[in-house]
Design an enzyme around this catalytic site. Sequence first.
Site, PDB file in Angstrom:
ATOM      1  N   CYS A  86       0.825  -1.207   0.000  1.00 44.23           N
ATOM      2  CA  CYS A  86       0.000   0.000   0.000  1.00 44.23           C
ATOM      3  C   CYS A  86       0.856   1.252   0.000  1.00 44.23           C
ATOM      4  O   CYS A  86       0.343   2.364   0.020  1.00 44.23           O
ATOM      5  CB  CYS A  86      -0.890   0.061   1.236  1.00 44.23           C
ATOM      6  SG  CYS A  86      -1.780  -1.428   1.560  1.00 44.23           S
ATOM      7  N   CYS A 136      -1.854   9.088   7.799  1.00 43.64           N
ATOM      8  CA  CYS A 136      -0.533   8.879   8.399  1.00 43.64           C
ATOM      9  C   CYS A 136      -0.616   8.955   9.917  1.00 43.64           C
ATOM     10  O   CYS A 136       0.039   8.190  10.621  1.00 43.64           O
ATOM     11  CB  CYS A 136       0.460   9.931   7.902  1.00 43.64           C
ATOM     12  SG  CYS A 136       0.727   9.842   6.131  1.00 43.64           S
TER      13      CYS A 136
END
Length: 293
Positions: free
Chosen positions: A35, A105
């Site tokens: 990913c 993130c």
Amino acid sequence: MWEYTDKVRDHFFNPRNVGEIEDADGTGEVGSLACGDALKLTFKLDKDGRIKDAKFKTFGCASAIATSSVLTEMIKGKNLEEAAKVTNKDIAEYLGGLPEQKMHCSVMGREALEAAIENYRTGGKKKHELEGKVVCTCFGVTENEIERVIRENDLTTVEQVTNYCKAGGGCGGCKGEIEKIIERVQGEKAKEPVVTIPKKGRKLTNIQKIQLVQQTINEEIRPALRAHGGNIELIDVDGNKVIVGFRGMCAQCLLTEFTLKDVVEAKLREFVSPELYVEEDKDSAQQPHHHRG
Ligand code: FES
């Protein structure tokens, strides 16, 4: 180009705590190289159970590096209970904000931390597995994780969910299901009271803080004062200073002003935030009244 804050830049160009602790007490790995993002977090505890050292390794973008770096800084010195309370919002806020498209993130950082704590608590036996049914097979995101980012960040669109946890960012086949999860979670949220008494350590916006102060005064403080023939009015909230006016009470029939302020302060600290302090606005006070009869 993404708009990055100076803090993000700083932690990207000078990441702190890069690497891996050899004899780590806890290790957490999340994401996958397929990913494009992967993060490994390791920590070591001191004899009092506080995080003495934390290190990270990531294959990711500037935000992944900056969030991981900041996270290791944030958790140092905390015990595991405190560290477990760090949310992806806290991480993003600490950095002065992240571009919306990069919020995943910060979510990845929190997940790695959770995985590492779980790894420690299970004696290194258990590898972190995301619970629940996988909704987005492209990125391996489960229903639980999607629910959680919606709840914690108050998301309302599929696009936002993709920004926060990548689900929906591949083939798009899971978008309908994400939509349904949003509807369900937001529906449940709508039933909750607007202002809830927060968990300790949660950050409040100014508006939430003021609402909570008012609510605490209405529900927790005023009834007690009324019982003594007094009343209280909220005049203003200025940062952590809560300015109140006391009404309709006279010295001989009540607690002294000192204890009164103490009681109010204690309640507000308990229900709103431990940082609050109370000041009395004397100018707004009424003339003392006298007992009739
Ligand atoms: S299954 Fe979620 S984007 Fe493909």
